[in-house]
Design a protein around this motif. Structure first.
Motif, PDB file in Angstrom:
ATOM      1  N   ASP A   1     -19.252  -4.189   1.525  1.00 35.17           N
ATOM      2  CA  ASP A   1     -18.111  -3.507   2.032  1.00 35.17           C
ATOM      3  C   ASP A   1     -17.023  -4.405   1.678  1.00 35.17           C
ATOM      4  O   ASP A   1     -16.821  -5.636   1.734  1.00 35.17           O
ATOM      5  N   ASN A   2     -15.847  -3.749   1.237  1.00 38.32           N
ATOM      6  CA  ASN A   2     -14.642  -4.542   1.073  1.00 38.32           C
ATOM      7  C   ASN A   2     -13.767  -4.385   2.274  1.00 38.32           C
ATOM      8  O   ASN A   2     -12.912  -3.028   2.340  1.00 38.32           O
ATOM      9  N   HIS A   3     -13.466  -5.234   3.139  1.00 35.08           N
ATOM     10  CA  HIS A   3     -12.671  -5.041   4.276  1.00 35.08           C
ATOM     11  C   HIS A   3     -11.154  -5.567   3.718  1.00 35.08           C
ATOM     12  O   HIS A   3     -10.960  -6.466   2.935  1.00 35.08           O
ATOM     13  N   ASN A   4     -10.078  -4.882   4.297  1.00 36.62           N
ATOM     14  CA  ASN A   4      -8.898  -5.034   3.979  1.00 36.62           C
ATOM     15  C   ASN A   4      -8.260  -6.195   4.666  1.00 36.62           C
ATOM     16  O   ASN A   4      -7.990  -6.132   5.985  1.00 36.62           O
ATOM     17  N   ILE A   5      -8.174  -7.474   3.809  1.00 42.00           N
ATOM     18  CA  ILE A   5      -7.574  -8.600   4.661  1.00 42.00           C
ATOM     19  C   ILE A   5      -6.126  -8.457   4.703  1.00 42.00           C
ATOM     20  O   ILE A   5      -5.269  -9.008   5.543  1.00 42.00           O
ATOM     21  N   ALA A   6      -5.359  -7.967   3.585  1.00 39.87           N
ATOM     22  CA  ALA A   6      -3.869  -8.118   3.571  1.00 39.87           C
ATOM     23  C   ALA A   6      -3.333  -6.897   2.942  1.00 39.87           C
ATOM     24  O   ALA A   6      -3.920  -6.351   1.732  1.00 39.87           O
ATOM     25  N   LEU A   7      -2.358  -6.308   3.042  1.00 36.30           N
ATOM     26  CA  LEU A   7      -1.700  -5.086   2.492  1.00 36.30           C
ATOM     27  C   LEU A   7      -0.171  -5.630   2.308  1.00 36.30           C
ATOM     28  O   LEU A   7       0.513  -5.764   3.195  1.00 36.30           O
ATOM     29  N   VAL A   8       0.489  -5.573   1.110  1.00 37.51           N
ATOM     30  CA  VAL A   8       1.975  -6.004   1.066  1.00 37.51           C
ATOM     31  C   VAL A   8       2.528  -4.937  -0.127  1.00 37.51           C
ATOM     32  O   VAL A   8       1.924  -4.650  -0.868  1.00 37.51           O
ATOM     33  N   VAL A   9       3.673  -4.800   0.382  1.00 40.80           N
ATOM     34  CA  VAL A   9       4.636  -4.224  -1.009  1.00 40.80           C
ATOM     35  C   VAL A   9       5.426  -4.740  -1.478  1.00 40.80           C
ATOM     36  O   VAL A   9       6.123  -5.769  -0.983  1.00 40.80           O
ATOM     37  N   GLU A  10       6.075  -4.575  -2.665  1.00 35.83           N
ATOM     38  CA  GLU A  10       7.278  -5.143  -3.334  1.00 35.83           C
ATOM     39  C   GLU A  10       7.837  -4.223  -4.142  1.00 35.83           C
ATOM     40  O   GLU A  10       7.550  -2.997  -4.487  1.00 35.83           O
ATOM     41  N   ASN A  11       9.369  -4.161  -4.190  1.00 38.49           N
ATOM     42  CA  ASN A  11      10.199  -3.397  -4.567  1.00 38.49           C
ATOM     43  C   ASN A  11      11.273  -3.963  -5.626  1.00 38.49           C
ATOM     44  O   ASN A  11      12.274  -3.509  -5.638  1.00 38.49           O
ATOM     45  N   ILE A  12      11.000  -5.302  -6.538  1.00 38.95           N
ATOM     46  CA  ILE A  12      11.606  -5.491  -7.371  1.00 38.95           C
ATOM     47  C   ILE A  12      11.476  -5.122  -8.896  1.00 38.95           C
ATOM     48  O   ILE A  12      12.425  -4.692  -9.471  1.00 38.95           O
ATOM     49  N   TYR A  13      10.487  -5.279  -9.147  1.00 43.90           N
ATOM     50  CA  TYR A  13       9.841  -4.851 -10.502  1.00 43.90           C
ATOM     51  C   TYR A  13       9.405  -3.457 -10.434  1.00 43.90           C
ATOM     52  O   TYR A  13      10.129  -2.485  -9.836  1.00 43.90           O
ATOM     53  N   ASP A  14       8.311  -2.776 -11.048  1.00 46.03           N
ATOM     54  CA  ASP A  14       7.799  -1.574 -10.734  1.00 46.03           C
ATOM     55  C   ASP A  14       7.311  -1.666  -9.264  1.00 46.03           C
ATOM     56  O   ASP A  14       6.752  -2.531  -8.901  1.00 46.03           O
ATOM     57  N   LYS A  15       7.551  -0.536  -8.455  1.00 46.60           N
ATOM     58  CA  LYS A  15       7.388  -0.711  -7.094  1.00 46.60           C
ATOM     59  C   LYS A  15       5.652  -0.731  -7.020  1.00 46.60           C
ATOM     60  O   LYS A  15       4.907  -0.186  -7.836  1.00 46.60           O
ATOM     61  N   GLY A  16       5.365  -1.715  -6.247  1.00 46.25           N
ATOM     62  CA  GLY A  16       4.023  -1.914  -6.136  1.00 46.25           C
ATOM     63  C   GLY A  16       3.438  -2.499  -4.937  1.00 46.25           C
ATOM     64  O   GLY A  16       4.038  -2.566  -3.952  1.00 46.25           O
TER      65      GLY A  16
END
Length: 401
Positions: free
Chosen positions: A105-120
């Motif tokens: 199983d793959n537990h989600n440890i962190a979730l982060v967004v960025e908006n400088i380059y291509d939105k990621g």
């Protein structure tokens, strides 16, 4: 200024209504139509939800084995399957203890967004050797779903292949707080928990740094440290046997903050919460400071009886937001509209343990007052070296920020 007193005053604002006994009944109660059924938007995930972020009105949900993209009304727009994974599907080489035919199983440890380059969107899972995956959400004005363009965000690391370099190992299996601070480039501030008995994220000599800051490469294929002063680790004698849990992180003004739960001192078996502050503009960790943080309820039962303090020492969750038009709140906290305040849920810990009891409370704390406390103690040289990082607890004196 005594921080315990400050927190007690703030808690009293939260609890002051309880001193009045039973709440008065609303005079409008008879006008309410109690037969109305309210239908609120809902979303039910297939697996336990662990993290959530938003970008441009879209809600991204990190769960065990899934990343979901939701519309504002919680309608599912797309989803990405992060697991269960075979060993040749993880980012980098096989996890320790995983056989060739088994899935993890793959537990989600962190979730982060960025908006400088291509939105990621960056999803960092327990099965990926400390590496994050990057979901390209918007490329050259072309919007993409969360599962359309995804790759391992580490130089020379592919699914089932490659060994991540030091700067690309972001998260720890014990839990992590990852905060994106954007200026002219993207900087990730990362705090990795050290919980005895939970093991490492990788079978290699590469171990995620305890606290670090790293920038995203312009090539968008991994991270790099500014220098070898861009991270700090627990001293070797403490690794594997020192409890340090990063609970929450946030950005306010020129500072980046982490909230942790750890031992009161090396000579104590008790645990408490600390707030850590770093300068968001620094490329190396050179202005680092931490301070104990507690939520205290003061109960004075009789006019002549002594005050009784109830201490809530173990942070459970927190959230930072700005003060609105609530005049009473502004008066109680001595803040103005638009100031940042910290809502923190604490529990009383079990004796000599970081485990919480059922007794809990919520404190509201002004970031302006917290920063004044940092300044107060630093100006008076009431500071010592952080022993868990330096191995020294000598008294030091620094210029106040």
């Amino acid at each position: 200024m005594n921080p315990r007193l400050l927190h007690a005053v703030m808690l009293l604002w939260v609890l002051c209504s309880s001193a009045q006994g039973q709440c008065d009944k609303s005079p409008e109660t008879h006008q309410l139509n109690l037969s109305v059924n309210y239908e609120l938007p809902t979303f039910t995930a297939d697996f336990p939800i662990q993290n959530m972020v938003t970008l441009d009105g879209i809600i991204y949900v990190g769960a065990v084995n899934r990343i979901y993209a939701l519309a504002p009304n919680l309608t599912k727009l797309s989803e990405y399957h992060t697991g269960p994974l075979l060993s040749n599907e993880t980012c980098g080489r096989t996890l320790t203890g995983a056989s060739s035919g088994s899935k993890v199983d793959n537990h989600n440890i962190a979730l982060v967004v960025e908006n400088i380059y291509d939105k990621g969107l960056y999803s960092c899972g327990s099965a990926d050797n400390g590496v994050c995956r990057r979901h390209v959400l918007d490329e050259d004005t072309s919007p993409k779903t969360v599962d359309e363009h995804v790759y391992c965000f580490a130089d020379k690391v592919r699914k089932g292949k490659g060994q991540p370099i030091d700067s690309d190992v972001v998260v720890s299996a014990s839990g992590s707080q990852v905060l994106n601070v954007e200026s002219n480039f993207i900087t990730f501030f990362v705090g990795n928990s050290e919980i005895p008995g939970t093991g490492n994220v990788s079978d290699s000599a590469t171990h995620p740094h305890t606290i670090s800051l790293r920038k995203m490469k312009t090539s968008q294929n991994g991270f790099t440290f500014y220098s070898d002063l861009s991270y700090m680790d627990l001293i070797p004698p403490l690794r594997g046997n020192y409890y340090l849990r990063y609970v929450y992180s946030f950005h306010s003004g020129p500072f980046t903050y982490f909230l942790t739960v750890q031992r009161v001192s090396m000579d104590s078996e008790a645990y408490h919460t600390r707030i850590v502050r770093m300068c968001s503009s620094d490329h190396v960790i050179r202005r680092y400071v931490e301070m104990p943080l507690e939520c205290i309820s003061t109960d004075k039962r009789r006019r002549r009886s002594p005050e009784i303090d109830t201490v809530f020492n173990i942070l459970q969750a927190a959230h930072v937001t700005k003060v609105g038009n609530d005049v009473e709140l502004q008066k109680q906290l001595k803040v103005e509209k638009g100031d940042d305040v910290l809502f923190a849920a604490f529990a009383q810990g079990k004796p000599n343990s970081p485990e919480p009891t059922a007794n809990s409370a919520v404190c509201i704390m002004s970031l302006k007052h917290i920063n004044n406390m940092f300044k107060f103690y630093m100006q008076r040289c009431h500071t010592v070296d952080p022993f868990h990082f330096t191995g020294s607890n000598k008294k030091s004196c620094y210029n106040a920020l």
